[in-house]
Design an enzyme around this catalytic site. Sequence first.
Site, short mmCIF file in Angstrom:
data_model
loop_
_atom_site.label_atom_id
_atom_site.label_comp_id
_atom_site.label_asym_id
_atom_site.label_seq_id
_atom_site.Cartn_x
_atom_site.Cartn_y
_atom_site.Cartn_z
CD GLU A 134 -3.14 -0.92 0.41
OE1 GLU A 134 -3.54 0.26 0.31
OE2 GLU A 134 -3.71 -1.88 -0.16
CB CYS A 165 -1.68 7.19 1.73
SG CYS A 165 -3.04 6.26 2.46
#
Lengths: 468, 515
Positions: free
Chosen positions: A209, A243
């Site tokens: 990720e 993010c």
Amino acid sequence: NPYAGLVSRLRAAWLSGKTRPVEYRVGQLEALGRFLVEKKQDILEATASDMGKPSFEAEFSEIVLCKNELHETLNNLSQWMKDEHVEKTLATRLDSAFIRKDPYGVVLIIAPWNYPVYLLLGPLIGAIAAGNCVIIKPSEMTKNTERLMAEALPRYLDKDCFAVVTAGVQETTRLLENKFDYIFFTGNPFVGRVVMTAAAKHLTPVTLELGGKNPCYVSDTCDVQNVAQRVAWGRFFNAGQTCIAPDYVLCSVEMREKLLPALRKAITDFYGSNPRESPDFGRIVGDKHFQQLQALLRGGRVVIGGETDEKERYIAPTVLVDVQPSDPIMQEEIFGPLLPIIVVANVDEAIDFINSRERPLAVYAFSSNDKVVNQVLERTSSGGFCGNDTLMHVTLTSLPFGGTGNSGLGKYHGKFTFDTFTHQRGCLHRGMGREVLNALRYPPYNQQKLSVIRAASEVKRKGTCTLL
Amino acid sequence: MERMQQVVSSARAAFNSGRCRSLEFRMQQLKALERMVQEKEKEILAAIEADLHKCGHNAYSHEILGVLGELALAMDKLPSWAAPQPVKKNLLTMRDEAYVCPEPLGVVLIIGAWNYPFVLVMQPLIGTIAAGGDPPQPLSFLEERSRRAEQPCCACLAGNAVVVKPSEISENTAQLVADLLPQYLDRELYPVVTGGVPETTALLTQRFDHILYTGNSTVGKIVMAAAAKHLTPVTLELGGKSPCYIDKDCDLAVACRRITWGKYMNCGQTCIAPDYILCDPSIQSQVVENIKATLQEFYGEDVKSSPDYERIINKRHFKRIVGLLEGQKIAHGGQTDEASCFIAPTVLTDVSPESKVMEEEIFGPVLPIVTVKSVDEAIEFISRREKPLALYVFSNNKKLIKRVISETSSGGVTGNDVIMHFFLSTLPFGGVGNSGMGAYHGKHSFETFSHSRACLIKDLKMEVVNKLRYPPGCQKKVDCAKFFLLKRFNKGRVGLAILALLGIVVAVVIKVSFG
């Protein structure tokens, strides 16, 4: 290797089969639930000390989202664990054909510092649900949270099967030399490459990720104040250290002129006239990161915010204009409360701009005209997409969460986490009888046998007639 | 190196041009592939025969049949696979559109293997061409919803571009694929690269959006390490020693016939062939007798002259396999002929677990039997070793079979037969641990070669509900947020209406309290 002993201990626990029964998994997950309830105050305090995380943000992003995943998993675990029976062909009609959900074994979860609880427990929930033993490595950047995890988690989880490792860069490198059956990493693409390279040595599958620069296109037809609120919220949540935060805005000159006052108002509504005094605005995690962000302020022109305080690691919610694609702020993911606005003539130019760069973790598009939103969706590629809002796609556990290209590989959340940590094993259980049917496939080969096999195994297009 | 760069960039440019956007284009490419297989059947069979001494019937059922089946399936299911999939929503998103949209990845690299040189290149290729999809055409919120309900295939499709690298070891098939594909498919989107290790190494330095490699674990690690440099996801179809446990309680004649078929097909050069047998010492000689009898049925007295028995691919592998026979008790077979790379179907008995033949994947017509005293010992034996690609267990006792499956791990399993799980495309086909990662076949291929993009389309209105999450924060807001987030709705139309009403009421309350 300093961790070889730990890994073999967990592997022995894994081989004992302890983590397989559903009762065991449920027990461990419920213990995690108790951890979230009993240690809530400690979590809020730790994240506040580590990065000035406002308690509202911490409760929402670190506790509520975790509980969401936990409940979703506990509600559905037995269903997810069941053998998945599949459609069969004529030749296998009388057999049992199913996908068995096997755990991988000993898995490693490496968590980042920006949501140190959620991004650690989120994958952990799925890993436990799938029946694995887990080595958990919280981020060393958020020292208080790391300490909390290392001290408290082992008191809730079975020490035989779950271990928390505190490690810096050097130690993590040594940790990665061991063989794991799965590695789940959240962090930046540079370290992502290092993790995958280490995993390659043992043929360990990975989920990475990562991140990128998430573009946010704002069209000329939209409710400017609503857009400004949603964009500001997404950008400045956790002081920009998210993010999937909108990294930069693309819009026309006209829209920019309308957006700026709207953004100013949104920021004031949220944080007051001096965000530094607001309990709802966070701080930067560390000195190095603070300095990197400070340096980015040098490109372009600051029109909102721009104040910084090194001691507090405070950077005001900031908006910049006149930013060039070649400026440092446009080279890497910002990961801070700075929002550059880049002017584009129209949606086509915006799309070309987005496509000339690495695939981001998220793409955002704002417009009252659905056609425009769909155009951006259709002609770009990204991990996920949210139209007319920011961040929210992450809160829906039925949507897969993950990147593509430079922003990552693999996906999780909800059932997808369970699937990530599960080996889907294709199983065909036949009977010993009906051997005469098998004769078709045995040598000696001849044309007749072949014709029967052809006729029996052809997948006919729908609408064509078949006698069988 | 430059040639590889050029091939890949031209494939990428072709992909970016978006010329493969339409469903028609993709169906057309798949249809062209189908035509190719049908029109060039003779040439394909001839190439496979030249490479592996495989007779036409065998080659047809192992290589061509599977490809035609996969093509038919892809063309049939493509519209439904590629359509956006709506997902369950929560209260906070109930008025929004939430779905998963399959998208193409970009440029995919397929590295084929030599043992089934045609199907191991074609089957991934089909999946790669089929995969991906454009999100729906721009339409208004409601129009879109109804249109989607009518036309599940409204997702117009942009497939991936594919660089195909067949194995140089099966050189005739490799050359044929290099000649044929450009005659039937779009040349820029689907280039074929031939060559050996240097060419493959050069190719692997380029950036791809997915790599599917079929081969051995050693090279698998090299492929993954190269992929790591570009963060390229990989599917590695590797191998291992697939164990075959024969329980005392089973029809030995049937079991041995099925095992003999699976072991010696393609002269043992099958990634999911039963590599070795585990059985009780008391039935070992019976097993050998049954295998012998079956071999007679299949290949006659003189195996070497049977048109249905293949040869070892090359001298290197021939020597490797012959080396494994050293010091072993040969119960049947053992004859070899280097000139023709012939190794007779061979059975070894009382094999020691530490011997060379039990170290690596045999990939040849040598079947060792290792004796174990119980199913517990068999399970322990299997679990101590690397996870294999396939696992086989023969027994009349269903419980025993279930137990073996539950207490071991492997890519896939067939109970009471061998190989067959490969042919059911609804089952994912792939390895685990040392035998690989990822899976394909049927819909699993489609999923492997596409990116599942999460899409949430919200309204720009209804801002009042968003106030819940904006600062300044307070406990009341958190409690409200929890209510909205943690509750699910899926109770049908009436429930939906009630919840909608509830949502509006709460929104109004919030506006009044926090507005």
